[in-house]
Design a protein around this motif. Structure first.
Motif, PDB file in Angstrom:
ATOM      1  N   LEU A  59       0.840  -1.202   0.000  1.00  0.00           N
ATOM      2  CA  LEU A  59       0.000   0.000   0.000  1.00  0.00           C
ATOM      3  C   LEU A  59       0.870   1.245   0.000  1.00  0.00           C
ATOM      4  O   LEU A  59       0.402   2.347  -0.269  1.00  0.00           O
ATOM      5  N   ASN A  80       0.552   0.063 -10.906  1.00  0.00           N
ATOM      6  CA  ASN A  80      -0.315  -0.987 -11.443  1.00  0.00           C
ATOM      7  C   ASN A  80       0.251  -2.385 -11.213  1.00  0.00           C
ATOM      8  O   ASN A  80      -0.495  -3.333 -10.962  1.00  0.00           O
ATOM      9  N   ALA A  83      -0.556  -3.242  -7.841  1.00  0.00           N
ATOM     10  CA  ALA A  83      -1.986  -3.568  -7.716  1.00  0.00           C
ATOM     11  C   ALA A  83      -2.218  -5.035  -8.061  1.00  0.00           C
ATOM     12  O   ALA A  83      -3.013  -5.726  -7.402  1.00  0.00           O
ATOM     13  N   ASN A  87      -3.661  -7.827  -5.583  1.00  0.00           N
ATOM     14  CA  ASN A  87      -4.886  -8.529  -5.950  1.00  0.00           C
ATOM     15  C   ASN A  87      -4.716 -10.046  -5.893  1.00  0.00           C
ATOM     16  O   ASN A  87      -5.626 -10.764  -5.486  1.00  0.00           O
ATOM     17  N   TYR A 115     -11.377  -7.380 -10.239  1.00  0.00           N
ATOM     18  CA  TYR A 115     -10.182  -6.667 -10.708  1.00  0.00           C
ATOM     19  C   TYR A 115      -9.176  -7.611 -11.369  1.00  0.00           C
ATOM     20  O   TYR A 115      -8.110  -7.179 -11.801  1.00  0.00           O
TER      21      TYR A 115
ATOM     22  N   GLU B 711     -12.862   5.282  -0.019  1.00  0.00           N
ATOM     23  CA  GLU B 711     -13.442   4.157  -0.772  1.00  0.00           C
ATOM     24  C   GLU B 711     -12.501   3.762  -1.923  1.00  0.00           C
ATOM     25  O   GLU B 711     -12.269   2.574  -2.163  1.00  0.00           O
ATOM     26  N   ILE B 714      -9.772   1.713  -0.669  1.00  0.00           N
ATOM     27  CA  ILE B 714     -10.136   0.308  -0.443  1.00  0.00           C
ATOM     28  C   ILE B 714     -10.027  -0.476  -1.751  1.00  0.00           C
ATOM     29  O   ILE B 714      -9.456  -1.562  -1.803  1.00  0.00           O
ATOM     30  N   HIS B 715     -10.574   0.122  -2.817  1.00  0.00           N
ATOM     31  CA  HIS B 715     -10.497  -0.548  -4.124  1.00  0.00           C
ATOM     32  C   HIS B 715      -9.042  -0.802  -4.499  1.00  0.00           C
ATOM     33  O   HIS B 715      -8.690  -1.870  -4.996  1.00  0.00           O
ATOM     34  N   MET B 716      -8.214   0.212  -4.249  1.00  0.00           N
ATOM     35  CA  MET B 716      -6.790   0.064  -4.599  1.00  0.00           C
ATOM     36  C   MET B 716      -6.147  -1.022  -3.737  1.00  0.00           C
ATOM     37  O   MET B 716      -5.337  -1.822  -4.220  1.00  0.00           O
ATOM     38  N   ALA B 717      -6.500  -1.040  -2.459  1.00  0.00           N
ATOM     39  CA  ALA B 717      -5.938  -2.050  -1.568  1.00  0.00           C
ATOM     40  C   ALA B 717      -6.321  -3.453  -2.018  1.00  0.00           C
ATOM     41  O   ALA B 717      -5.558  -4.409  -1.836  1.00  0.00           O
ATOM     42  N   LEU B 718      -7.493  -3.563  -2.613  1.00  0.00           N
ATOM     43  CA  LEU B 718      -7.959  -4.879  -3.064  1.00  0.00           C
ATOM     44  C   LEU B 718      -7.414  -5.242  -4.440  1.00  0.00           C
ATOM     45  O   LEU B 718      -7.781  -6.252  -5.006  1.00  0.00           O
ATOM     46  N   GLY B 719      -6.594  -4.373  -5.012  1.00  0.00           N
ATOM     47  CA  GLY B 719      -5.908  -4.725  -6.249  1.00  0.00           C
ATOM     48  C   GLY B 719      -6.434  -4.047  -7.491  1.00  0.00           C
ATOM     49  O   GLY B 719      -6.053  -4.434  -8.602  1.00  0.00           O
ATOM     50  N   ALA B 720      -7.289  -3.036  -7.338  1.00  0.00           N
ATOM     51  CA  ALA B 720      -7.795  -2.343  -8.531  1.00  0.00           C
ATOM     52  C   ALA B 720      -6.656  -1.552  -9.166  1.00  0.00           C
ATOM     53  O   ALA B 720      -5.925  -0.852  -8.465  1.00  0.00           O
ATOM     54  N   LYS B 721      -6.518  -1.693 -10.485  1.00  0.00           N
ATOM     55  CA  LYS B 721      -5.468  -0.944 -11.176  1.00  0.00           C
ATOM     56  C   LYS B 721      -6.005   0.445 -11.549  1.00  0.00           C
ATOM     57  O   LYS B 721      -7.219   0.670 -11.546  1.00  0.00           O
ATOM     58  N   ASP B 796       0.166   6.271  -3.690  1.00  0.00           N
ATOM     59  CA  ASP B 796       0.102   5.008  -2.954  1.00  0.00           C
ATOM     60  C   ASP B 796      -1.252   4.907  -2.249  1.00  0.00           C
ATOM     61  O   ASP B 796      -1.732   5.897  -1.691  1.00  0.00           O
ATOM     62  N   PRO B 797      -1.847   3.715  -2.241  1.00  0.00           N
ATOM     63  CA  PRO B 797      -3.180   3.557  -1.639  1.00  0.00           C
ATOM     64  C   PRO B 797      -3.233   3.999  -0.191  1.00  0.00           C
ATOM     65  O   PRO B 797      -4.260   4.477   0.278  1.00  0.00           O
ATOM     66  N   VAL B 798      -2.107   3.874   0.506  1.00  0.00           N
ATOM     67  CA  VAL B 798      -2.134   4.216   1.928  1.00  0.00           C
ATOM     68  C   VAL B 798      -2.511   5.680   2.154  1.00  0.00           C
ATOM     69  O   VAL B 798      -3.121   6.026   3.153  1.00  0.00           O
ATOM     70  N   LEU B 801      -6.160   5.851   2.037  1.00  0.00           N
ATOM     71  CA  LEU B 801      -6.729   5.221   3.229  1.00  0.00           C
ATOM     72  C   LEU B 801      -6.525   6.074   4.476  1.00  0.00           C
ATOM     73  O   LEU B 801      -7.302   6.024   5.418  1.00  0.00           O
TER      74      LEU B 801
END
Lengths: 235, 804
Positions: A59, A80, A83, A87, A115, B711, B714-721, B796-798, B801
């Motif tokens: 992250l 990416n 990501a 994922n 995703y 939100e 969260i998507h990014m943390a779950l792997g969304a590109k 960065d997703p953090v 978040l």
């Protein structure tokens, strides 16, 4: 148990720079996580637990050092590329559950699968989501919205979401922080069962009771690893 | 202490804004453009609705108008010159009265022979409007009506432009037309003459006695003549009106020029109503438009402020946790919004200054008092007021987003907290509204721009290259028709002999110019068909202009022969007169005893100075020199000057005066200049619409993205590109944007349907405009959707978040 580390961090540092000051959150952390490990990271506030978990989960990017997942260096990947790794290799469980309010339970759990590239078929997604929800005994609430569930139920949905993509490791951030003790215990039991079934798990917690449940316990102090014990070695 | 705190607040606000240059740029650009437009239009409204005329006792000044009624029904609003002179001499209800007659004449004893806009006035004029003088004096009472004095007061501009501000101008002689005048004064630069008879610049004021219209019969009415007056003390408006009406009507009836049930009366109108009344509605309409624009801009900027407030929640939370009270937090927000609004107002005032110049060019001759437009105290006070109101509004709205409960949550979450998610319906509604409004603006401005561009690019239908039009004033000596015809022929011969001249034709009006003549045409049975544009031209005219004949032929050496019965019509008129075809040989009448047979149909041409509907329907009669005019074609690479013409024609008739000399190329450029300005203005409006739309949608989505960054994290943390998130957001925005476009289209069509009559002169429904506006709007909307999201997802997703 294999001897090859699934996750390896070598001399990782993280420095937060603002206009006024530099904060050294992590200072030369070395860490290895092996397949099937149940690892807890604890330490006082500000010691760098969350920063370490963010780096483990890709992250955030380290300021220096190397980070390898299954032998592959991921510290220099693009946004990416990271990501994709998140994922496919990592499952997250957050303190605040982090479910999307607008989505149903089913869609929240399906999110990581949506995703995936190439895209998975609807039937595959459905099978995996249902299987994952069954693991946490929530398959009967697929069409509910998160705000229609209790805190404990929401965290179980979050666990199902973390498991749905068959990750190499589960990263868990204060999983009981927003739950009462009864629900907290239930969640911890569920995580313990997952590790017994072979899931690799790394958990940040400040609760010594839950930290003690882990096979390995790491203690962070001022951004440095203070203690590292392998459960088996101790035994 | 309070001042120190205030300075500290502004210093902090300045430093904070310095770190957000993009936000500052969009807010200042959006607000300054709209405030510029508002301040410019406010100034116009202030001028036309509330600002007193710059004359002492302006509120007491009245304009006299004649009202002629038949059977009690008003007929027209023109004035009888004889009637006004009668009132001037006989009345005793007015403390003072001045006559004003508009005319144009040539300044003969000047090398350029400029054609001047003159006003014949009685001496009271200068007293009533308190004319400040730069040099000399105004007319004395001894230089009034029937005095035999020929004196002149020059405008400051004429003095500067034609006489380079010479101090010895006083006492010098000017030959204007057939008369000579002695200059007694020069009006000061700041003199604003009341635009009584027309909205045009006045070059010179002449004593009444040589007014060529002064001996007009009682039955001669004109709108070029007015009178201004101040009522006698103790005489009411009604009393004066009744007394003057009786005095006028008695004399009118005694003149013998009246019909059975005809009556002539006097209407006393305040100077303000007489000059500004017709324009006040236009000004108010413009103000409504400017306020609507400000409303849209305010809505857009509000979203940007809300977005910024959302970004600053954490910082405000810290301030609150340290004991900052709501008022103190509000003051911090207000300091920031005030700085931005003041900066926008300052730029807006500059833009308003440019707006005055633009308005003076675009609405010249259409709206009165435009030369008085300036950044006055009222406009400055209004601008500061608007800035304060906007700053308070933005600060209050920003504050409403950040209540103490939110701040506590913000602090408690501290990197791990639950994200606030904005309602999808609210977000969509805001985007729909933004896109609809901007779409209406864009469609409207694109249509106006296309109309202007079409006019600019429209082919004239004839070649203006190397063409000149000349009109001369034959003077009193050639009042007789035959003499004037002979002079016209002689002058044509003389012009043809000039080395640079290739060909000459005679016509009474230039082919392209503003102002036109129309005469009613009837069929053989004297049934009126309509009033159509007319020109009297000789046999060379169509060849010279290279106007091709569509049918039949042009004229054949019938010039100056009033008994000729031939006419040529334009294609447009032919379609009206004989829609089935077969126009050649048909007979039409101007008068009962004046039948004209159509011998030819000439191709239409476009006159940018005459764009009224049906203006292409023209007819041509054989030349007769009611006016002595010529169209001159010079050889390739040659040019012709007024001086050369004067020298050449002086050999025939030394007293000859040039009334008009225009190069058609130049005249064409001047005529389409307004359309070019209009195109540039609407291009600006189009860009403004896009900017507003972009800023609006950006504001809405930026705000909602700020609210949704957790939100997204969260998507990014779950792997969304990144592209998956971009696609997701774009798809989510697509529907409201599409609905907004559809809404805008419907509103635009509805608005056009409702105001078709008023708008048809300005715009025509244009599919191309619609087709070009929609993708432009879509692209802007897409960009405005993408940019705020991009800011979040490339990090960065953090950070998302942690709401960093």
């Amino acid at each position: 148990m294999t001897t090859e580390a699934k996750i390896q961090m070598i001399d990782i540092t993280k420095v937060f720079v603002t206009e006024e000051m530099e904060t050294h959150a992590l200072r030369g952390v070395d860490l290895e996580i092996y397949d099937g490990d149940y690892l807890s990271i604890s330490g006082p506030s500000g010691c760098g637990k969350s920063s370490l978990l963010s780096l483990l989960g890709l992250l955030d990017s380290p300021t220096s050092g190397r980070y390898l997942i299954e032998g592959k260096d991921v510290s220099k990947l693009s946004i990416n590329e990271r990501a994709v790794v998140r994922n496919q290799k990592i499952g997250f469980i957050f303190q605040a559950f982090n479910l999307i309010d607008e989505l149903s339970v089913f869609d929240n759990v399906a999110l990581p699968l949506r995703y995936r590239e190439p895209a998975l078929s609807a039937s595959v997604i459905k099978d995996k989501v249902m299987a994952s929800l069954e693991k946490v005994q929530m398959s009967h609430r697929t069409s509910h919205k998160p705000n229609q569930l209790s805190g404990g139920q929401q965290q179980r949905i979050a666990i199902a979401r973390a498991l749905v993509g068959d990750p190499a490791i589960l990263l868990v951030d204060e999983p009981t922080g927003n739950l009462d003790s009864k629900n907290g215990d239930a969640v911890m039991d569920m995580l313990a069962k997952l590790t017994q079934a072979g899931t690799t798990l790394c958990m940040v917690t400040h609760d010594p009771r839950y930290a003690d449940m882990a096979g390995r316990r790491l203690h962070l102090l001022d951004g440095r690893m203070a203690e590292s014990l392998r459960f088996q070695e101790a035994v | 202490m309070a001042v120190t705190n205030l300075i500290h607040e502004f210093k902090l606000a300045y430093l904070s804004l310095k770190r957000a240059p993009g936000f500052v740029a969009i807010v200042v650009a959006t607000l300054s453009i709209t405030l510029g437009a508002l301040l410019c239009i406010f100034n116009l409204n202030h001028l036309l609705l509330t600002k007193a005329f710059p004359y002492p006792d302006a509120d007491k000044l009245m304009v006299l108008d004649h009202v002629i009624t038949v059977d009690g029904v008003p007929q027209h609003g023109s004035n009888s010159i004889a009637g006004m002179q009668h009132l001037y001499k006989q009345q005793n209800s007015l403390e003072s009265m001045a006559l004003v007659q508009r005319d144009r004449t040539v300044l003969v004893n000047h090398q350029d022979q400029p054609r001047l806009s003159v006003r014949y006035v009685t001496p009271e004029y200068f007293q009533l409007v308190a004319t400040p003088m730069a040099l000399g004096r105004p007319f004395s009472q001894e230089e009034g009506i029937d005095s035999g004095e020929h004196v002149a007061v020059m405008s400051f501009r004429l003095w500067q432009e034609q006489y380079q501000g010479r101090a010895d101008i006083i006492g010098s002689k000017l030959q204007l037309g057939d008369n000579t005048y002695r200059v007694v004064g020069v009006a000061a630069e700041n003199f604003q003459p009341p635009q009584l008879t027309d909205i045009e610049y006045e070059d010179i004021w002449l004593s009444w006695d040589n007014n060529p219209h002064a001996d007009a019969q009682w039955g001669m009415f004109t709108s070029a003549m007015k009178a201004i007056a101040v009522l006698e003390d103790g005489v009411s408006h009604q009393q004066a009106q009744a007394t003057l009406s009786a005095l006028l009507n008695d004399a009118y009836r005694a003149s013998g020029s009246t019909l059975e049930d005809e009556m002539l009366s006097v209407a006393l109108i305040s100077l303000e109503d007489a000059i500004s009344a017709d324009s006040q509605n236009v000004a108010l309409l413009l103000l409504a438009g400017a306020l609507a624009l400000l409303l849209i801009a305010t809505a857009n900027v509000t979203n940007l402020f809300l977005s910024r407030a959302a970004q600053k929640r954490r910082m405000l939370a810290i301030q609150a946790s340290l004991g900052a009270r709501t008022q103190q937090l509000f003051r911090a927000l207000f300091a920031e919004s005030l700085l931005l609004c003041l900066a926008s107002t300052t730029v807006g005032l500059l833009m308003a200054g440019w707006g005055f110049v633009l308005l003076q060019q675009l609405a010249e001759g259409e709206l009165p008092r435009l030369h008085e437009l300036s950044l006055d105290v009222a406009t400055l006070v209004f601008s500061v007021f608007v800035a304060l109101v906007l700053a308070l509004l933005f600060a209050w709205l920003s504050r409403s987003v950040i209540n103490f409960r939110d701040l506590r949550e913000q602090l408690q979450s501290s990197g791990k907290g639950s994200g606030v998610q904005i309602d999808k319906k609210v977000r969509s509604s805001l985007v729909i509204a933004q896109v609809s409004l901007a779409c209406v603006l864009l469609i409207g401005s694109t249509m106006v721009m296309q109309q202007a561009l079409q006019t600019i690019e429209k082919p004239l239908g004839f070649n203006t290259h190397q063409l000149y039009h000349l009109r001369v004033d034959p003077g009193q000596e050639f009042r007789d028709n035959d003499a004037r015809a002979a002079l016209s022929r002689d002058l044509k011969s003389a012009l043809q002999k000039m080395p640079q001249v290739a060909a000459v034709s005679r016509s009474i009006a230039a082919p392209i110019r503003e102002g036109r003549m129309s005469i009613t045409l009837s069929d053989e049975n004297m049934q009126r068909i309509g009033s159509f544009r007319i020109n009297l031209v000789d046999e060379n005219y169509f060849n010279l202009l290279q106007l091709p004949m569509a049918q039949g032929r042009g004229f054949q050496n019938q010039a100056d022969d009033q008994s000729s019965t031939e006419m040529v019509v334009s294609e447009s008129l032919a379609n009206i007169l004989a829609p089935e075809g077969g126009i050649l040989g048909k007979v039409f009448k101007l008068e009962e005893d004046q039948p004209m047979r159509v011998v030819g149909v000439v191709k239409d041409y476009f006159n940018p100075g005459d764009m009224e509907e049906g203006s292409a329907a023209k007819y041509y009669l054989p030349h007769f020199p009611y006016f002595v005019g010529f169209d001159i074609k010079v050889s390739a690479d040659s040019a012709l000057s007024k001086q050369q013409i004067m020298e050449s024609l002086a050999q025939i008739y030394p007293k000859l005066r040039i009334e008009e000399f225009i190069k058609l190329d130049t005249s064409y450029q001047e005529l389409i200049y307004r359309h070019k300005v209009s195109a540039a203005l609407t291009l600006g409006l189009t860009l403004l619409a896009l900017l507003l739309a972009g800023a609006g949608i950006y504001g809405v989505l930026s705000y909602s993205t700020q609210m949704r960054r957790y939100e997204l994290g969260i998507h990014m943390a779950l792997g969304a590109k990144t592209h998956q998130l971009q696609r997701k957001i774009m798809l989510e925005s697509l529907l409201p944007v599409a609905l907004g476009l559809l809404g805008g289209l419907l509103i635009a069509l509805l608005a056009y349907g409702l105001a078709k009559q008023q708008l048809s002169q300005l715009v025509q429904p244009n599919v191309l405009a619609l087709l070009s506006a929609l993708p432009l709007m879509s692209a802007t909307a897409a960009l405005a959707c993408y940019l705020p999201v991009r800011r979040v997802i490339v990090q960065d997703p953090v950070k998302a978040l942690r709401n960093e």
